[in-house]
Design a protein around this motif. Structure first.
Motif, PDB file in Angstrom:
ATOM      1  N   THR A 158       0.792  -1.039  -0.061  1.00 55.95           N
ATOM      2  CA  THR A 158       0.042  -0.023  -0.322  1.00 55.95           C
ATOM      3  C   THR A 158       0.344   1.245  -0.023  1.00 55.95           C
ATOM      4  O   THR A 158       0.237   2.516  -0.236  1.00 55.95           O
ATOM      5  CB  THR A 158      -0.436   0.564   1.712  1.00 55.95           C
ATOM      6  OG1 THR A 158      -0.348  -0.091   2.603  1.00 55.95           O
ATOM      7  CG2 THR A 158      -1.966  -1.366   1.112  1.00 55.95           C
ATOM      8  N   GLU A 160       4.183   4.085  -0.753  1.00 58.95           N
ATOM      9  CA  GLU A 160       4.369   5.558  -2.186  1.00 58.95           C
ATOM     10  C   GLU A 160       5.649   4.279  -2.703  1.00 58.95           C
ATOM     11  O   GLU A 160       6.670   4.399  -1.324  1.00 58.95           O
ATOM     12  CB  GLU A 160       4.489   7.047  -1.682  1.00 58.95           C
ATOM     13  CG  GLU A 160       4.679   7.683  -2.559  1.00 58.95           C
ATOM     14  CD  GLU A 160       5.588   8.569  -2.264  1.00 58.95           C
ATOM     15  OE1 GLU A 160       5.877   9.713  -3.035  1.00 58.95           O
ATOM     16  OE2 GLU A 160       5.335   8.885  -1.000  1.00 58.95           O
ATOM     17  N   THR A 161       5.696   4.520  -3.535  1.00 60.27           N
ATOM     18  CA  THR A 161       6.988   4.520  -4.423  1.00 60.27           C
ATOM     19  C   THR A 161       7.096   4.993  -6.015  1.00 60.27           C
ATOM     20  O   THR A 161       5.802   6.219  -5.986  1.00 60.27           O
ATOM     21  CB  THR A 161       6.440   2.972  -6.339  1.00 60.27           C
ATOM     22  OG1 THR A 161       5.102   3.418  -6.716  1.00 60.27           O
ATOM     23  CG2 THR A 161       5.062   1.996  -5.343  1.00 60.27           C
ATOM     24  N   GLY A 163       6.370   4.766  -8.881  1.00 67.88           N
ATOM     25  CA  GLY A 163       5.582   4.717  -9.927  1.00 67.88           C
ATOM     26  C   GLY A 163       6.166   3.412 -11.302  1.00 67.88           C
ATOM     27  O   GLY A 163       5.325   2.892 -11.546  1.00 67.88           O
ATOM     28  N   ASP A 175       6.224  -0.647 -14.231  1.00 61.45           N
ATOM     29  CA  ASP A 175       5.437  -0.185 -13.210  1.00 61.45           C
ATOM     30  C   ASP A 175       5.316  -1.226 -12.489  1.00 61.45           C
ATOM     31  O   ASP A 175       5.306  -2.090 -12.493  1.00 61.45           O
ATOM     32  CB  ASP A 175       3.766  -0.375 -14.013  1.00 61.45           C
ATOM     33  CG  ASP A 175       3.198   0.345 -12.807  1.00 61.45           C
ATOM     34  OD1 ASP A 175       3.661   0.611 -11.815  1.00 61.45           O
ATOM     35  OD2 ASP A 175       1.681   0.527 -13.704  1.00 61.45           O
ATOM     36  N   GLU A 177       3.728  -1.139  -9.985  1.00 62.21           N
ATOM     37  CA  GLU A 177       1.922  -1.307  -9.032  1.00 62.21           C
ATOM     38  C   GLU A 177       2.490  -2.628  -9.911  1.00 62.21           C
ATOM     39  O   GLU A 177       1.988  -3.552  -8.317  1.00 62.21           O
ATOM     40  CB  GLU A 177       1.228  -0.906 -10.030  1.00 62.21           C
ATOM     41  CG  GLU A 177       0.969   0.673  -9.262  1.00 62.21           C
ATOM     42  CD  GLU A 177       0.429   0.690  -7.950  1.00 62.21           C
ATOM     43  OE1 GLU A 177      -0.362  -0.045  -7.154  1.00 62.21           O
ATOM     44  OE2 GLU A 177       1.454   1.795  -7.162  1.00 62.21           O
ATOM     45  N   ASP A 178       3.205  -3.363 -10.639  1.00 57.65           N
ATOM     46  CA  ASP A 178       2.940  -4.897 -11.025  1.00 57.65           C
ATOM     47  C   ASP A 178       3.857  -5.628 -10.043  1.00 57.65           C
ATOM     48  O   ASP A 178       3.646  -6.759 -10.123  1.00 57.65           O
ATOM     49  CB  ASP A 178       3.423  -4.743 -12.289  1.00 57.65           C
ATOM     50  CG  ASP A 178       2.230  -4.471 -13.348  1.00 57.65           C
ATOM     51  OD1 ASP A 178       1.186  -4.333 -13.485  1.00 57.65           O
ATOM     52  OD2 ASP A 178       2.913  -4.064 -14.005  1.00 57.65           O
ATOM     53  N   ARG A 180       4.010  -5.021  -6.456  1.00 58.17           N
ATOM     54  CA  ARG A 180       3.908  -5.193  -5.305  1.00 58.17           C
ATOM     55  C   ARG A 180       3.311  -6.623  -4.068  1.00 58.17           C
ATOM     56  O   ARG A 180       3.502  -7.133  -3.791  1.00 58.17           O
ATOM     57  CB  ARG A 180       1.982  -4.009  -4.764  1.00 58.17           C
ATOM     58  CG  ARG A 180       2.386  -3.088  -5.029  1.00 58.17           C
ATOM     59  CD  ARG A 180       0.787  -2.458  -4.411  1.00 58.17           C
ATOM     60  NE  ARG A 180       1.437  -0.857  -4.519  1.00 58.17           N
ATOM     61  CZ  ARG A 180       2.257   0.005  -3.812  1.00 58.17           C
ATOM     62  NH1 ARG A 180       1.961   0.037  -2.593  1.00 58.17           N
ATOM     63  NH2 ARG A 180       1.949   1.191  -4.224  1.00 58.17           N
ATOM     64  N   ASP A 181       2.885  -7.425  -5.917  1.00 56.83           N
ATOM     65  CA  ASP A 181       2.957  -8.840  -4.760  1.00 56.83           C
ATOM     66  C   ASP A 181       3.631 -10.011  -4.216  1.00 56.83           C
ATOM     67  O   ASP A 181       3.761 -11.155  -3.802  1.00 56.83           O
ATOM     68  CB  ASP A 181       1.694  -9.151  -6.290  1.00 56.83           C
ATOM     69  CG  ASP A 181       2.136 -10.159  -7.304  1.00 56.83           C
ATOM     70  OD1 ASP A 181       3.732  -9.286  -7.707  1.00 56.83           O
ATOM     71  OD2 ASP A 181       1.673 -11.367  -7.869  1.00 56.83           O
ATOM     72  N   SER A 251       7.119  -0.495  -2.419  1.00 59.65           N
ATOM     73  CA  SER A 251       7.473   1.196  -1.544  1.00 59.65           C
ATOM     74  C   SER A 251       8.645   1.056  -1.229  1.00 59.65           C
ATOM     75  O   SER A 251       9.685   0.298  -0.480  1.00 59.65           O
ATOM     76  CB  SER A 251       5.844   0.559  -0.133  1.00 59.65           C
ATOM     77  OG  SER A 251       4.584   0.279  -0.987  1.00 59.65           O
TER      78      SER A 251
END
Length: 258
Positions: A158, A160-161, A163, A175, A177-178, A180-181, A251
């Motif tokens: 959750t 901040e990264t 981007g 990205d 966001e890809d 995070r898991d 993050s």
């Protein structure tokens, strides 16, 4: 360049290699490379190349701005500086055949010239240091209690990264966001290896890393640290070689921006 930048330049650049890019504006606030040349001096017998290389070094020390690491190849990290007085650069180097592509690319006037030098470093020694670093942190990460680990997991999912961006090696876009898991799909040991990064950093970058850090081992006399904000690191103050592994990847670790 200020005195600190000049010292870094003189202490760390690899003698005999330089890359120069002519950058042109593609928008009012963004530029890209229109042409690039590389100058190499194989040995002292190449007098013509050596003379040009030395003139470029002198010019960079006198006129270069914002010395920083901007990119890397599979062999080197590079230090780059900007030449914003493009007319002065053209006046000094315009007659050198080796640099003609910088001026004859027909893509518009140069917004700036980027001069980049590979840093002097012992690349042969990097892999053993990385292996030793990974061995230490893999053993340590298994000892973290579940509450602490879940806090890092929550931050990774959750927080901040940056981007996204372009991979400096493959040139492919990505990205964060890809990513995070990864903390939930990899084991702890595989996760710290996956998030391992290396760079050459000066002390003003590394000093904040020590706040809240505890030593968990050492490699050739230089300590490896765990920081409870969510990362491991090793910094060799002689070579300025830094290893990091973020436990909150992708993050930022806790307090990273404060």
């Amino acid at each position: 360049m200020n005195e600190s930048e000049k010292k870094r330049f003189n202490d760390r650049v690899c003698v005999g290699q330089v890359r120069i890019s002519a950058d042109v504006y593609i928008t009012s606030g963004m530029s890209e490379s229109a042409a690039e040349v590389e100058i190499k001096v194989p040995n002292e017998d190449y007098q013509k190349e050596l003379e040009l290389y030395e003139r470029i070094c002198d010019f960079a020390l006198l006129h270069g701005e914002d010395l920083q690491g901007l990119f890397q190849t599979r062999s080197y990290y590079y230090m780059s500086c900007f030449i914003r007085n493009t007319d002065a650069f053209k006046q000094v180097f315009g007659e050198y055949d080796a640099l003609k592509p910088l001026f004859n690319h027909a893509k518009g006037d140069a917004a700036e010239f980027l001069i980049s030098f590979p840093e002097r470093s012992n690349y042969e020694a990097q892999e053993p240091v990385k292996d030793a670093f990974l061995k230490l942190i893999k053993n340590h990460v298994k000892t973290l209690d579940e509450i602490t680990w879940h806090s890092f997991e929550n931050r990774a999912l959750t927080g901040e990264t940056e981007g996204g961006g372009i991979d400096l090696i493959t040139k492919e876009s990505f990205d964060f966001e890809d990513e995070r898991d990864k903390i939930t799909t990899l084991s702890r040991e595989d996760f710290v290896q996956y998030t391992l990064s290396s760079a050459f950093e000066v002390d003003y970058y590394t000093t904040p890393l020590f706040k809240g850090a505890e030593a968990i081992g050492e490699i050739d006399g230089f300590r490896v640290f765990y920081n409870s904000r969510g990362f491991y690191f090793y910094w060799n103050e002689d070579t300025e070689f830094l290893l990091e592994s973020w436990l909150t990847y992708p993050s930022y670790p806790y307090g990273w921006l404060s």
